[in-house]
Design an enzyme around this catalytic site. Structure first.
Site, PDB file in Angstrom:
ATOM      1  N   HIS A 570       0.810  -1.215   0.000  1.00  0.00           N
ATOM      2  CA  HIS A 570       0.000   0.000   0.000  1.00  0.00           C
ATOM      3  C   HIS A 570       0.842   1.263   0.000  1.00  0.00           C
ATOM      4  O   HIS A 570       0.423   2.300  -0.486  1.00  0.00           O
ATOM      5  CB  HIS A 570      -1.012  -0.037   1.137  1.00  0.00           C
ATOM      6  CG  HIS A 570      -2.169  -0.874   0.748  1.00  0.00           C
ATOM      7  ND1 HIS A 570      -2.188  -2.234   0.944  1.00  0.00           N
ATOM      8  CD2 HIS A 570      -3.302  -0.572   0.062  1.00  0.00           C
ATOM      9  CE1 HIS A 570      -3.295  -2.719   0.430  1.00  0.00           C
ATOM     10  NE2 HIS A 570      -3.993  -1.742  -0.105  1.00  0.00           N
ATOM     11  N   ARG A 677     -11.530   2.573  -2.561  1.00  0.00           N
ATOM     12  CA  ARG A 677     -11.051   1.730  -1.448  1.00  0.00           C
ATOM     13  C   ARG A 677     -11.600   2.329  -0.159  1.00  0.00           C
ATOM     14  O   ARG A 677     -10.989   3.205   0.448  1.00  0.00           O
ATOM     15  CB  ARG A 677      -9.523   1.724  -1.408  1.00  0.00           C
ATOM     16  CG  ARG A 677      -8.866   0.905  -2.517  1.00  0.00           C
ATOM     17  CD  ARG A 677      -7.355   0.874  -2.315  1.00  0.00           C
ATOM     18  NE  ARG A 677      -6.703  -0.146  -3.110  1.00  0.00           N
ATOM     19  CZ  ARG A 677      -6.060   0.097  -4.273  1.00  0.00           C
ATOM     20  NH1 ARG A 677      -5.994   1.316  -4.757  1.00  0.00           N
ATOM     21  NH2 ARG A 677      -5.473  -0.897  -4.922  1.00  0.00           N
ATOM     22  N   ARG A 713     -15.861  -0.441  -3.412  1.00  0.00           N
ATOM     23  CA  ARG A 713     -15.566  -1.719  -2.746  1.00  0.00           C
ATOM     24  C   ARG A 713     -15.858  -1.522  -1.271  1.00  0.00           C
ATOM     25  O   ARG A 713     -15.314  -0.600  -0.653  1.00  0.00           O
ATOM     26  CB  ARG A 713     -14.104  -2.078  -2.946  1.00  0.00           C
ATOM     27  CG  ARG A 713     -13.729  -3.322  -2.167  1.00  0.00           C
ATOM     28  CD  ARG A 713     -12.338  -3.751  -2.465  1.00  0.00           C
ATOM     29  NE  ARG A 713     -11.360  -2.905  -1.812  1.00  0.00           N
ATOM     30  CZ  ARG A 713     -10.052  -2.957  -2.060  1.00  0.00           C
ATOM     31  NH1 ARG A 713      -9.592  -3.785  -2.978  1.00  0.00           N
ATOM     32  NH2 ARG A 713      -9.219  -2.197  -1.415  1.00  0.00           N
ATOM     33  N   GLU A 806     -10.092 -11.695  -6.860  1.00  0.00           N
ATOM     34  CA  GLU A 806      -8.735 -11.661  -6.308  1.00  0.00           C
ATOM     35  C   GLU A 806      -8.289 -13.034  -5.824  1.00  0.00           C
ATOM     36  O   GLU A 806      -7.115 -13.257  -5.568  1.00  0.00           O
ATOM     37  CB  GLU A 806      -8.683 -10.716  -5.101  1.00  0.00           C
ATOM     38  CG  GLU A 806      -9.133  -9.324  -5.397  1.00  0.00           C
ATOM     39  CD  GLU A 806      -9.327  -8.518  -4.129  1.00  0.00           C
ATOM     40  OE1 GLU A 806      -8.479  -7.667  -3.863  1.00  0.00           O
ATOM     41  OE2 GLU A 806     -10.329  -8.731  -3.416  1.00  0.00           O
ATOM     42  N   ASN A 829      -3.438  -7.329  -7.928  1.00  0.00           N
ATOM     43  CA  ASN A 829      -2.410  -7.340  -6.869  1.00  0.00           C
ATOM     44  C   ASN A 829      -2.573  -8.589  -6.000  1.00  0.00           C
ATOM     45  O   ASN A 829      -1.631  -9.323  -5.753  1.00  0.00           O
ATOM     46  CB  ASN A 829      -2.534  -6.103  -5.970  1.00  0.00           C
ATOM     47  CG  ASN A 829      -2.542  -4.816  -6.752  1.00  0.00           C
ATOM     48  OD1 ASN A 829      -2.053  -4.775  -7.870  1.00  0.00           O
ATOM     49  ND2 ASN A 829      -3.107  -3.771  -6.182  1.00  0.00           N
ATOM     50  N   ASP A 830      -3.805  -8.796  -5.545  1.00  0.00           N
ATOM     51  CA  ASP A 830      -4.023  -9.964  -4.696  1.00  0.00           C
ATOM     52  C   ASP A 830      -4.093 -11.246  -5.502  1.00  0.00           C
ATOM     53  O   ASP A 830      -3.584 -12.286  -5.079  1.00  0.00           O
ATOM     54  CB  ASP A 830      -5.305  -9.787  -3.870  1.00  0.00           C
ATOM     55  CG  ASP A 830      -5.032  -8.998  -2.600  1.00  0.00           C
ATOM     56  OD1 ASP A 830      -4.057  -9.339  -1.908  1.00  0.00           O
ATOM     57  OD2 ASP A 830      -5.759  -8.032  -2.329  1.00  0.00           O
ATOM     58  N   ARG A 840       2.656 -10.103  -1.580  1.00  0.00           N
ATOM     59  CA  ARG A 840       2.798  -8.907  -2.414  1.00  0.00           C
ATOM     60  C   ARG A 840       3.702  -7.855  -1.783  1.00  0.00           C
ATOM     61  O   ARG A 840       4.214  -6.977  -2.471  1.00  0.00           O
ATOM     62  CB  ARG A 840       1.422  -8.303  -2.719  1.00  0.00           C
ATOM     63  CG  ARG A 840       0.691  -7.832  -1.487  1.00  0.00           C
ATOM     64  CD  ARG A 840      -0.761  -7.538  -1.759  1.00  0.00           C
ATOM     65  NE  ARG A 840      -0.990  -6.152  -2.131  1.00  0.00           N
ATOM     66  CZ  ARG A 840      -2.188  -5.625  -2.348  1.00  0.00           C
ATOM     67  NH1 ARG A 840      -3.267  -6.390  -2.261  1.00  0.00           N
ATOM     68  NH2 ARG A 840      -2.336  -4.375  -2.662  1.00  0.00           N
ATOM     69  N   CYS A 877      -8.672  -3.579 -11.757  1.00  0.00           N
ATOM     70  CA  CYS A 877      -8.386  -2.410 -10.918  1.00  0.00           C
ATOM     71  C   CYS A 877      -7.090  -2.589 -10.139  1.00  0.00           C
ATOM     72  O   CYS A 877      -6.735  -1.749  -9.326  1.00  0.00           O
ATOM     73  CB  CYS A 877      -9.545  -2.113  -9.980  1.00  0.00           C
ATOM     74  SG  CYS A 877      -9.863  -3.436  -8.804  1.00  0.00           S
TER      75      CYS A 877
HETATM   76  C1  PEP Z   1      -6.001  -5.776  -5.803  1.00  0.00           C
HETATM   77  O1  PEP Z   1      -5.832  -6.676  -4.990  1.00  0.00           O
HETATM   78  O2  PEP Z   1      -5.548  -5.808  -6.974  1.00  0.00           O
HETATM   79  C2  PEP Z   1      -6.773  -4.578  -5.424  1.00  0.00           C
HETATM   80  C3  PEP Z   1      -7.108  -3.670  -6.300  1.00  0.00           C
HETATM   81  O3  PEP Z   1      -7.078  -4.443  -4.110  1.00  0.00           O
HETATM   82  P1  PEP Z   1      -6.035  -3.890  -3.003  1.00  0.00           P
HETATM   83  O4  PEP Z   1      -4.763  -3.529  -3.708  1.00  0.00           O
HETATM   84  O5  PEP Z   1      -6.672  -2.729  -2.340  1.00  0.00           O
HETATM   85  O6  PEP Z   1      -5.887  -5.063  -2.086  1.00  0.00           O
HETATM   86 MG    MG Z   2      -6.967  -6.652  -3.124  1.00  0.00          MG
END
Ligand code: PEP
Ligand code: MG
Length: 945
Positions: A570, A677, A713, A806, A829-830, A840, A877
């Protein structure tokens, strides 16, 4: 000093219950001339406060301080109840009562004599003893009890015993004191008004004796958890008990000062010690010869140097025996730390070099290459020397070039005396400090260029003029505290009380209070605040938390380098969202850079240079102006749709974590919000926002969007995202634990209120709600059912409901989900971390968590196919959506919407406009056949050329 001998033992005592047992004990003390009959009341009063059961069939009954009047002479008796007496609510039986009559605190010393008392094999011997010798024989002892700073947490958020206990176990496990956290929480024993204690013994999970302390700064209560193995050093344990039961320790806990707590425990804080790690390359480990070389080298530097192996306990690097006791073997990581402001700091690179060179033994070159500490908060850059003019690699987090002076932001700790003799003098010092701060603030008001800023400082002056604030610390000072200690305690108490009132404005005032409180504290102790430079600077921090967004001024921060973090952590996302060039995972050594050092960094390529040559700066600046020109041109068309040369449109939306940024995103060309988010929105509040506060937040987004769609979300908490005011139990694998939808379904009231707020705020505008971390249909259906309940009371005819994709199972099951959901939004990402099984945020591995891996692309392709078959749409996303190498492939796979940080929108749209769908489709087809993410990247680049 009290001693225990067989002459003090009384066998064959009888009692049917604890009350009778206490009478027997009081009678024995009376018969032996140690106390009067009244002492019984003291014994009973103490037991009613807290049972004195110690464990292993032993209790230590003693009187209250008030009952000391009844003591004639200090003494102790060991009284054996062969049949046992139930002593506490848990039904623990006491066979040996060590009854104490002590005029002062000598009774605490008695614990030192209870050797073996807390060991698993003693209970039987005590219970079955038939004479005084056997009792004394059962009491005997040996050593080891780990007490160190990293096992002490003074910022525990939870007040729930079970959670605090679990967090303590996590720390003990990290220090290898226990093998697993699967230990049921026993009832704690109250040691003082501020301290409770649990002793874990005789459990198969216990590996070594250690002490963890968890202090909640709000409730000002501490929980001590002690693991006791069979070899526990009972002298040290007794000493620890003395400390924990003392008034001074209770006071330290209630002051909330970590330094005070550490000093009571005899621990010198090491949090500001520099550290450096290295892998031990010696074939036979750190045996006598290399250990001697290491200790000799360490001894040649003044100051304290300590070393640990693989995150274990620190020992002195100067002591040969201590080094040998580490038992370090080849491949383990030695981490050295050096006492601040001493010659020891110069020793760190020398020690690492010596270890790499084999400490007098020959080692192979490769095995001497240093690697990072094992903890996940470290990077593999830890041992990379910051050599002037050389490119140093770090994880690329946010593209762009930055040049500026370094500004290292570190948490600062202050030392000041807790107590003082002369209250009047302390009060004068406090008033002087308050006045000085008011003067400073007046100057700030006068020089403020912005009315809002002037207003804030004016409000701060008013706070310091408030009588309650001016004289609030007086009570503490009159009680013997020093001015800084009393002031700090008072401000914290007042701020915490305001923050807890449930009123947003008062909560904000609490932050102001802490802010001015801090300024006064600095004046009192004669320190000045670390101020960020006025010129654009490169911010260097341990980590950048989402909550730091509020404090960053993008006009001043040219670039960011964090010591820890991965590319999709993050901190990286925050930097990208702010459009600030950033590197993460640069290693702890960046924190030791002097403020004002010239830094050049490239957040796209992933490197930085300390004190770069002017020619390099110029070269980079030329490249940067080229990129700027591309961006400028793209911005001219930012508001036009992204349509390929052959007429295929892809929607480009924005990812937001801050409602106030919506208007800027629209100005940057966002065609909607593709991911709000909301956990980040919640973070801007000091407590869970109520429905009205949430409505106000969401309305701000809807209003700024002016009819464009909003994909929200619902809260995605857990994993690496925590809300400070929503404590969660520590978990062994938080990314596989209670996160996302799982957490919401366990707290349905939270979900219900958020859904209600969203629906009310939307006023039937284009609202699209999605649930995070859906892995199973049951989860989706349970969440949907809660939404349906809310919709029954607040109908909505412009609503779509979808899921974040995810979790791999959801991608595999996409054909079934597609029948029920309105859309999918792929969180790459997840999804990448779960498909490739790479954390990650892992400092070493996250560079391999590349969403362009063919496995991820295959899952996206299948999802798109399933969704389109049912007339549903798919967005992406995750960070992949704005990756220039990924955009053509995602378009070719048929993704309908790409959502990204505001600063990437214009360039991504320009990129799409330069494509044809047919080329993109053929590229995507080839990408699916590749054997690695690297191959996909090369393919994409080749086609682009
Ligand atoms: C993701 O996991 O790609 C996502 C957009 O959610 P976050 O990065 O907030 O976990
Ligand atoms: Mg995520």
């Amino acid at each position: 000093m009290l001693t225990l001998t067989t002459a003090d033992v009384r066998m064959n005592a009888q009692a049917s219950d604890k009350q009778q047992a206490l009478q027997v004990l009081a009678q024995i003390l009376q018969d032996d001339g140690l106390a009067t009959a009244d002492y019984l009341h003291g014994l009973m009063a103490r037991e009613s406060q807290a049972a004195t059961y110690l464990g292993q069939g032993i209790a230590i009954p003693h009187g209250t301080p008030e009952s000391r009047e009844a003591i004639i002479q200090t003494g102790v008796r060991l009284v054996h109840f062969a049949d046992g007496v139930a002593w506490n609510d848990a039904g623990d039986k006491v066979y040996l009562a060590v009854v104490i009559a002590a005029k002062s605190d000598e009774h605490l010393q008695i614990l030192q004599k209870l050797t073996h008392a807390l060991q698993g094999d003693v209970a039987d011997g005590i219970a079955k003893a038939t004479n005084a010798d056997e009792i004394m024989a059962a009491l005997g002892g040996t050593s080891s009890l780990l007490i160190q700073e990293s096992l002490i947490d003074t910022q525990v958020g939870s007040e729930q015993y079970d959670e605090v206990f679990l967090q303590s176990l996590s720390r003990l496990k990290a220090h290898h004191a226990i093998s697993s956290r699967a230990i049921t929480a026993p009832k704690p024993t109250v040691l003082s008004q501020a301290v409770s204690c649990v002793i874990l013994e005789n459990q198969p999970q216990i590996l070594t004796s250690a002490f963890a302390l968890s202090v909640n700064p709000n409730s000002k209560q501490a929980l001590a958890v002690i693991t006791a193995d069979k070899k526990i050093n009972t002298d040290k344990l007794s000493w620890l008990y003395d400390v924990l039961m003392s008034d001074a320790f209770a006071q330290a806990v209630q002051s909330g000062e970590k330094e005070a707590i550490l000093s009571q425990l005899g621990i010198q804080s090491q949090s500001d010690w520099q550290s450096l790690s290295v892998v031990l390359p010696n074939e036979h480990g750190l045996h006598a010869r290399p250990a001697t070389a290491l200790s000799e080298l360490a001894k040649s530097f003044d100051g304290d140097i300590r070393v640990q192996v693989d995150g274990g306990a620190f020992v002195s690097a100067k002591s040969l025996t201590r080094l040998l006791s580490l038992g370090a073997v080849k491949g383990q990581t030695l981490t050295f730390i050096a006492q601040p402001d001493t010659d020891a700091q110069n020793a760190l690179p020398k020690l690492v070099e010596a270890v790499q060179a084999g400490l007098g033994e020959s080692v192979s070159a490769t095995s001497a290459i240093p690697v990072a500490k094992k903890q996940t908060d470290q990077s593999d850059n830890n041992q990379v020397a910051l050599v002037d003019g050389e490119k140093i690699r770090a994880v690329a987090a946010s593209t762009g070039l930055a040049v500026g002076e370094s500004y290292v932001s570190k948490a600062v700790k202050y030392n000041y005396p807790m107590t003082a003799q002369n209250p009047a003098e302390q009060m004068t010092q406090l008033q002087t400090a308050i006045n000085a701060v008011k003067d400073d603030l007046r100057q700030l008001v006068a020089s403020a260029k912005n009315a809002d800023i002037a207003q804030i400082f004016t409000a701060h002056i008013a706070l310091l003029e408030d009588e309650e604030v001016m004289f609030g610390a007086k009570d503490g000072i009159d009680d013997g505290l020093s001015a800084p200690a009393a002031w700090h305690a008072f401000i914290e108490e007042l701020a915490a009380a305001q923050a807890s009132l449930g009123n947003h404005l008062l909560a904000e005032r609490a932050a102001d209070l802490r802010d001015v409180g801090h300024k006064v504290l600095l004046k009192l102790i004669g320190k000045t605040e670390q101020t960020a430079p006025q010129n654009p600077y490169v911010l260097i921090k341990e980590d950048l938390l989402p909550s730091d967004v509020a404090n960053l001024d993008p006009t001043k921060v040219a670039g960011i380098i964090t010591a820890v973090g991965g590319s999709s952590s993050h901190s990286a996302i925050v930097a990208r969202a702010l459009g600030i060039p950033a590197l993460v995972g640069a290693g702890q050594q960046v924190l030791s850079l002097e403020n004002g050092t010239q830094i050049l960094l490239d957040g796209g390529e992933g490197w930085f240079v300390v004190n770069p040559e002017q020619s390099l700066i110029e070269e980079c600046q030329q490249a940067q102006s080229l990129r700027r020109e591309q961006k400028r041109q793209a911005m001219q068309h930012a508001h036009e749709p992204a349509i390929t040369l052959d007429g295929h449109r892809v929607e480009v939306a924005v990812n937001l974590g801050n409602v106030a940024d919506t208007a800027t995103a629209v100005a940057n060309g966002a065609e909607g919000v593709g991911l709000l988010r909301t956990e980040l929105v919640f973070m801007s509040h000091h407590q869970v926002p109520d429905i009205d506060q949430q409505i106000a937040d969401y309305e701000q987004v809807f209003d700024a969007l002016d009819g464009r769609p909003l994909v929200v979300r619902v809260l995605d908490i857990g994993g690496d995202k925590a809300l400070p005011y929503l404590p969660m139990a520590a978990e062994e694998n938080p990314f596989l634990g209670l996160r996302g939808i799982r957490l919401l379904l366990s707290r349905p009231e939270l979900l219900r209120s958020q859904l209600t707020a969203l629906i009310k705020a939307s006023k039937r505008r284009d609202l699209r709600i999605m649930f995070p971390m859906i892995g199973r249909l049951e989860e989706w259906r349970a969440a949907r059912a809660i939404l349906d309940e809310v919709l029954a009371g607040h109908p909505h005819d412009n609503l779509q409901v979808g899921i974040m994709l995810e979790v791999p199972s959801a991608a595999v099951m996409a054909p079934i989900f597609a029948k029920e959901v309105d859309f999918f939004s792929v969180g790459t990402n997840d999804l990448t971390q779960y498909v490739l099984a790479i954390d990650r945020g892992h400092p070493l591995l996250s560079k391999d968590a590349d969403g362009l891996h063919p496995s991820i692309l295959t899952l996206i392709a299948q999802t798109v196919e399933a969704a389109h078959a049912h007339g549903k749409w798919v967005g992406v996303c995750g960070e992949l959506a704005s990756d220039p190498a990924a955009v053509p492939i995602l378009v070719g796979l048929g993704v309908d919407e790409l959502s990204m940080s505001s600063s990437s929108i214009a360039l991504t749209k320009a990129k799409i406009r330069a494509l044809t769908l047919t080329d993109a489709q053929s590229l995507a087809k080839q990408a699916l056949q590749c054997d690695s993410a690297m191959a996909v990247r090369e393919l994409s680049l080749t086609v682009a050329r």
